[in-house]
Design an enzyme around this catalytic site. Sequence first.
Site, PDB file in Angstrom:
ATOM      1  N   SER A 142     -30.888  -2.622  12.259  1.00 33.72           N
ATOM      2  CA  SER A 142     -29.716  -3.288  11.657  1.00 33.72           C
ATOM      3  C   SER A 142     -28.942  -3.076  10.480  1.00 33.72           C
ATOM      4  O   SER A 142     -27.991  -3.330  10.051  1.00 33.72           O
ATOM      5  CB  SER A 142     -29.747  -4.816  11.864  1.00 33.72           C
ATOM      6  OG  SER A 142     -29.958  -5.092  13.228  1.00 33.72           O
ATOM      7  N   SER A 201     -26.669  -4.585  13.343  1.00 32.32           N
ATOM      8  CA  SER A 201     -26.002  -5.782  13.248  1.00 32.32           C
ATOM      9  C   SER A 201     -25.265  -5.936  11.797  1.00 32.32           C
ATOM     10  O   SER A 201     -24.643  -7.007  12.002  1.00 32.32           O
ATOM     11  CB  SER A 201     -26.865  -6.917  13.650  1.00 32.32           C
ATOM     12  OG  SER A 201     -27.908  -7.161  12.600  1.00 32.32           O
ATOM     13  N   LYS A 240     -25.383 -10.468   3.824  1.00 34.46           N
ATOM     14  CA  LYS A 240     -25.218 -10.735   5.305  1.00 34.46           C
ATOM     15  C   LYS A 240     -25.391 -12.336   5.630  1.00 34.46           C
ATOM     16  O   LYS A 240     -26.019 -12.958   5.000  1.00 34.46           O
ATOM     17  CB  LYS A 240     -26.220 -10.229   6.001  1.00 34.46           C
ATOM     18  CG  LYS A 240     -26.114  -9.853   7.717  1.00 34.46           C
ATOM     19  CD  LYS A 240     -27.329  -9.179   8.051  1.00 34.46           C
ATOM     20  CE  LYS A 240     -27.156  -8.958   9.670  1.00 34.46           C
ATOM     21  NZ  LYS A 240     -28.390  -8.068  10.007  1.00 34.46           N
TER      22      LYS A 240
END
Lengths: 480, 487
Positions: B176, B152, B79
């Site tokens: 997330s 997310s 990420k």
Amino acid sequence: MCDNLISNIGLEVHAELSTDTKIFCSCKNEFGASPNTNVCPICLGLHGALPTLNEKTLQYAIKMGLALNCSINSRSEMARKNYFYPDLPKGYQISQAEKPICENGYLEFLSEGKVKRVNIERIHIEEDAGKLIHSEGKEQSTYIDYNRCGVPLIEIVTRPDIESPRQAKDFLETIKSILSYLEICDCKMQEGSIRCDVNVSVHKDGEPLGTRVEMKNVNSFSGVFSAIEFEQHRQFEILKAGGTISQETRRWNDAQGRSEVLRTKENANDYRYFPEPDIPPILLNYDYLNSITIDKSALPNLKAINYYLNLGLSQTDAVFIASDNELKQFFDLCNGIKQDYSNTTAKWIMTDILKHLNKNRLALSQTELTPEYLIELISLIEEGTVSSTGARKIFEAIIANDSLSPHELAEKLGLIQISDNSFLENLADDVIEKNEKSVTDYKNGKDNALGFLIGQCMKKSKGRANPALISNILISKLNK
Amino acid sequence: MNNTNLTAYEARKLLKSKEVSSAELTTKALRQITENNEKLNFAISIELDYALKMAESFDKTACKGVELNSIQGLPIAVKDNICTVFSKTTCASRMLKGYVSPYNATVIDKLSDSIITAKLNMDEFAMGSTTETSYFGAVKNPHDIEKSPGGSSGGCAAAVAVTDALMTLGSDTGGSIRLPAAHCGVVGLKPTYGSVSRYGLIAFASSLDQIGPICKSVKDTAMLYDAICGHDKRDLTSIGREYPSALKCLTGNIRGLKIGVPDEYFTSDINEDVKTAIFKTLTTLEKLGAELIPISLKHAQYALSAYYIISSAEASSNLSRFDGVRYGYRRDDNSSIEELFVNSRTEGFGDEVKRRILLGTFVLSEGYYDKYYLKAKQTAQLIKSDFQNAFSAIDVIATPVSFNTAPKLNQKRSPVSVYSEDFCTVSANLCGIPAISVPCGFDKDSMPIGIQFMADSFREDLLLNTAYAVETELNLFQWARRESYVR
């Protein structure tokens, strides 16, 4: 200054701790390095970097807490103080809020001839910010040096117990001497090692405390004195004219000797403190707390009070000697040998010894002078063996690194006073015989004639006649 | 290499037996990432040259007889809020567009023998549940490109679903990792707070953030978790203890396992398909010997409010450093330092980030701190004791990950309605406990459904083993292996 108006002054003293490394990272804590060389992702506040905690910082803060009679919290908490400023890279300062490491102490010190007690609200640890450097000239750039970011600080917050600028200054001098005694701060004022915010409020006797005005940016003790004087005067004038004091933060301008408004209450900063989530609560166990000790009896403020109250030294001498580790130890040793001489010892330290040390930039330990020698020297004077002039000559010989004892020196230098009665009688007779005019003058009431006659005796004996004895003998002979 | 839809665990076996090289695995992963990214937009940076070079050099050392263990030589993607020196780290924000970190996150150092191929798209600063708040555009769900992958860490879940042997690292502050894993039909683990170092993770809410794996299978997930967990002295919230291998605990045997099923998570808001899939899964587990026990977590309804207050408060402070002074986005024509702050932040941050900063600033303000922040912290404490009590009698708690399957992209929804997506996931963060999302079925539109298990701190072994039983028994994984998802 103004009848029935009373000032309440509180101080927030920031002291940089002289740890090897910074508070939250392992960057060097040193003054004067090239800009932005002692920095890393942590103290530069780069995202993702996390603080660790320098244990030395805790140790130093606890030592100060002990010196100021605080209770040490076995559980304290770091907190974030949020505000925007270019020298603050994270947009928050890691400090302590609700749970500081030390709380509820007091400091006793000499001020204005009395023992003054100021209550300490708290001592907390926090990080310093960077430094802005504004370029001069038309370019008008501002540079930022982040070397100072993360330098550990303690902030000492007092209750508003201080009543005058003089007391404030004496308080600060005392704090400085304690920091220095504990060896936790290098106390270099010109490098900003100790900085101070001042809170002043004024109220009428018998009424509650007045509105508090804070003054920031006071960087010297004399600045604190002037800033308080200025602020007291400003508030007195407002109150006398029937006005009210508004709560505000002012900036002290030392060069101009005045303060100006920085922020009013309406636009005061809201720092939005909250517990620092990156640093768990600091838990100090019993063993750890017990491992940190200080020698309280040697604290300069307590020493000074003892010298002043019990030994009768003047406040200035007491504070001065107590604040200097070496002088203090020397004085205490002298005192241990002969306490009767403590005042004379202090005088010697404050005059001849200091003058010599300062002139030659020496430490006491670099000379041959020992407590034993000084006491012996003082005894020689007190017992009338040498004159004070003679003693000074002996002192000079000792510090010129002559290893002989004061008595040996007195003999070597021929400074031993003659107190033998028959010798002095003969001497007096001889001088009286040869100075008829002065004898007549004396008998006609000219007192300075006696001085001349004593002088003649001293001269004839090459300074060795005991001046007190010869004076008595002369008087009794002349009055016959 | 002819294998398709290979898991990392399988790839590791092939790598060990030298049937495949790291360079081959990496090349294939990079090709899939590049091709699929055009449709799905899950990557922000793809490090073709760097990854290949690393893979080749790995193959060279491996030939010389390096013992293969862990996840060495396997392709990884992370990420874009995890700092790397070899690639940009943007946090999907205009604020950090082009930013390269001068240091590596601890997890990146721990993966130094793996091959990092890409930095993955996400909601800006991890704030969002759909990956639509990214400055670089929304990520699309591989199962339906009209739909969101969840957020997310939407980039991670989407990339894993379509790339052979790929494992990814996401971060989870309120769900997330788990939400996108559920929406994309992959496995996501939010580890115990303190078990994976946060050093180098761009903080959203420091007391809740945790890095964790999003992978194709439970085995992959356990493998990656084993590689990244452990004490880090650079992170004071990291916990020093033994971290036994989670992979070795995967037996699939759950006989006697006590599964708590809390009422509060099966309200009328839940989508029927989701509810059916979850209960079918639970029945299956019961057949395998687990015991289902109804429980009550009575403060669950307050978790969402507490979470949004605490996370926004911390975010408002964590994001203060982005002020335009030292790095990141800066507006240049300012007449004062205040203007530089205001203009840079106004233009550098997106709307959702600004909304959270404002909310967080508000709840910490004088006069509101006690009313909001403090209350939220106290609420979190109550929720924590609910969970502690529950774990004294049961082993794991089973809930949905989300009441719905993946939502459509570009819907005009109120922020609060988007925030409600996190209802099931935020409690694990507030309590610091581990939680996993594992696929358990599909809705009528063939969109994946995830089931969430939560366990007491450091019981990742229980979670992974339960998830492994689900994965093995439901045999959904075969479905996930079909030739191509991308419609």
